[in-house]
Design a protein around this motif. Structure first.
Motif, short mmCIF file in Angstrom:
data_model
loop_
_atom_site.label_atom_id
_atom_site.label_comp_id
_atom_site.label_asym_id
_atom_site.label_seq_id
_atom_site.Cartn_x
_atom_site.Cartn_y
_atom_site.Cartn_z
N GLY A 16 -30.37 54.09 97.26
CA GLY A 16 -31.74 54.19 96.78
C GLY A 16 -32.49 52.87 96.80
N ALA A 17 -31.77 51.77 96.91
CA ALA A 17 -32.42 50.46 96.96
C ALA A 17 -32.96 50.21 98.35
CB ALA A 17 -31.42 49.38 96.57
N SER A 18 -33.85 49.22 98.44
CA SER A 18 -34.40 48.86 99.74
C SER A 18 -33.44 47.93 100.47
CB SER A 18 -35.76 48.19 99.57
OG SER A 18 -35.60 46.98 98.86
N LEU A 19 -33.65 47.85 101.77
CA LEU A 19 -32.73 47.08 102.63
C LEU A 19 -33.52 46.27 103.63
CD1 LEU A 19 -29.81 46.57 103.83
CD2 LEU A 19 -30.31 48.52 105.32
N GLU A 64 -37.30 50.93 110.06
CA GLU A 64 -38.39 50.28 110.75
C GLU A 64 -38.03 48.82 110.96
OE1 GLU A 64 -41.80 50.71 108.17
OE2 GLU A 64 -41.36 48.81 107.19
N ALA A 65 -38.70 48.17 111.88
CA ALA A 65 -38.47 46.75 112.12
C ALA A 65 -39.79 46.10 112.48
CB ALA A 65 -37.45 46.54 113.23
N GLU A 66 -39.92 44.84 112.13
CA GLU A 66 -41.14 44.11 112.40
C GLU A 66 -40.85 42.88 113.25
OE1 GLU A 66 -43.36 42.88 108.98
OE2 GLU A 66 -45.15 42.43 110.16
N PHE A 74 -36.87 39.63 114.11
CA PHE A 74 -37.02 41.08 114.28
C PHE A 74 -36.16 41.73 113.21
CE2 PHE A 74 -38.45 44.75 116.33
CZ PHE A 74 -37.42 45.58 116.76
N ASN A 75 -36.66 41.73 111.98
CA ASN A 75 -35.88 42.19 110.84
C ASN A 75 -35.97 43.70 110.68
OD1 ASN A 75 -35.31 39.52 110.42
ND2 ASN A 75 -36.67 39.29 108.64
N LEU A 76 -34.85 44.27 110.33
CA LEU A 76 -34.74 45.72 110.14
C LEU A 76 -34.90 46.06 108.67
CD1 LEU A 76 -33.90 48.46 111.59
CD2 LEU A 76 -31.60 47.96 110.78
N ARG A 77 -35.65 47.12 108.37
CA ARG A 77 -35.88 47.48 106.97
C ARG A 77 -35.72 48.98 106.77
NH1 ARG A 77 -40.77 43.75 107.27
NH2 ARG A 77 -42.01 45.64 107.58
N LYS A 78 -35.39 49.30 105.54
CA LYS A 78 -35.41 50.70 105.12
C LYS A 78 -35.76 50.73 103.65
CE LYS A 78 -32.96 55.10 105.34
NZ LYS A 78 -31.79 55.85 105.87
N PRO A 79 -36.74 51.53 103.24
CA PRO A 79 -37.20 51.50 101.85
C PRO A 79 -36.18 52.04 100.85
CG PRO A 79 -38.52 53.04 103.17
CD PRO A 79 -37.56 52.38 104.10
#
Lengths: 112, 116
Positions: A16-19, A64-66, A74-79
């Motif tokens: 459940g935490a962001s990454l 997603e990545a920015e 190019f960091n990868l994220r997930k909420p």
């Protein structure tokens, strides 16, 4: 020389935490950028890619990545991380030709 | 959804023996690749193959390695005389339904090679 760096060897997050997984690359030219995920005993599955255009790209499984040119990142994220996201994550880069350069990978552990 | 397949999933061999790792790329792809991942290390590029010839190869891909596309569907990696340090997971990948070479590479599940 070309290189890809994933500074975090291992990350542990609660479900459940962001990454955010970090990826940086060297070399001046803007490359094509990819994130792959490898579950235990499995091959590499493409999560998302950036070639050009909008610097925020959406991928599968809610990732997603920015792309930030100024930071060569190019960091990868997930909420919100799910337990099934536990895996090894690889950033990969192509400059010229079609040889992929992979980072060393970040191992993600998800705590229930 | 089309996918890259590899056989065998696991291969155990004696040092000095020849092994052939097989891959069936996605059917309309034109570019084929082999990578390897030694346990605990990063995935490393070995070779790329296009139009029935090697287009790029790394320093790892020395004379003991060869690749072949024996027919319209298979893509093989041969290691002539295996060494202990060849133990790794070998991934095949394919890309490019067109001549635009910067296509996404799709990876197979890998063959885990153990050299004893």
């Amino acid at each position: 020389a070309q290189s890809v760096t994933q500074p975090d060897i291992h990350i542990t997050v609660s479900e459940g935490a962001s990454l955010e997984l970090r990826c940086n690359y060297s070399y001046g030219a803007t490359p094509y950028l990819f994130w792959y995920v490898q579950s235990p005993g499995q091959g590499l599955q493409l999560l998302l890619k950036y070639f050009s255009g909008d610097t925020l790209v959406q991928g599968i499984k809610g990732f997603e990545a920015e792309f930030k040119r100024s930071q060569s990142s190019f960091n990868l994220r997930k909420p919100s991380v799910h337990w099934s996201d536990a895996a090894e994550y690889f950033c990969a880069v192509v400059w010229t030709g079609n040889q992929f350069y992979f980072g060393t990978g970040t191992s993600l552990t998800v705590i229930p | 959804e089309p996918e890259v397949t590899q056989t065998p999933s696991h291969q155990v061999t004696q040092m000095g023996q020849e092994v052939i790792l097989r891959c069936v790329p996605i059917s309309n792809h034109l570019y084929f690749y082999w990578y390897r991942q030694i346990l605990g290390q990063k995935v490393e590029f070995l070779v790329s193959f296009y139009n029935n010839e090697i287009s790029e190869k790394s320093e790892i891909f020395d004379d003991q390695f060869s690749v072949e596309r024996p027919d319209g569907s298979n893509f093989t990696l041969k290691i002539r005389s295996t060494k202990l340090e060849d133990s790794a997971m070998y991934f095949c990948a394919s890309s490019g339904p067109s001549d635009e070479y910067q296509e996404t590479q799709y990876f197979g599940p890998g063959t885990r090679l153990l050299v004893l």
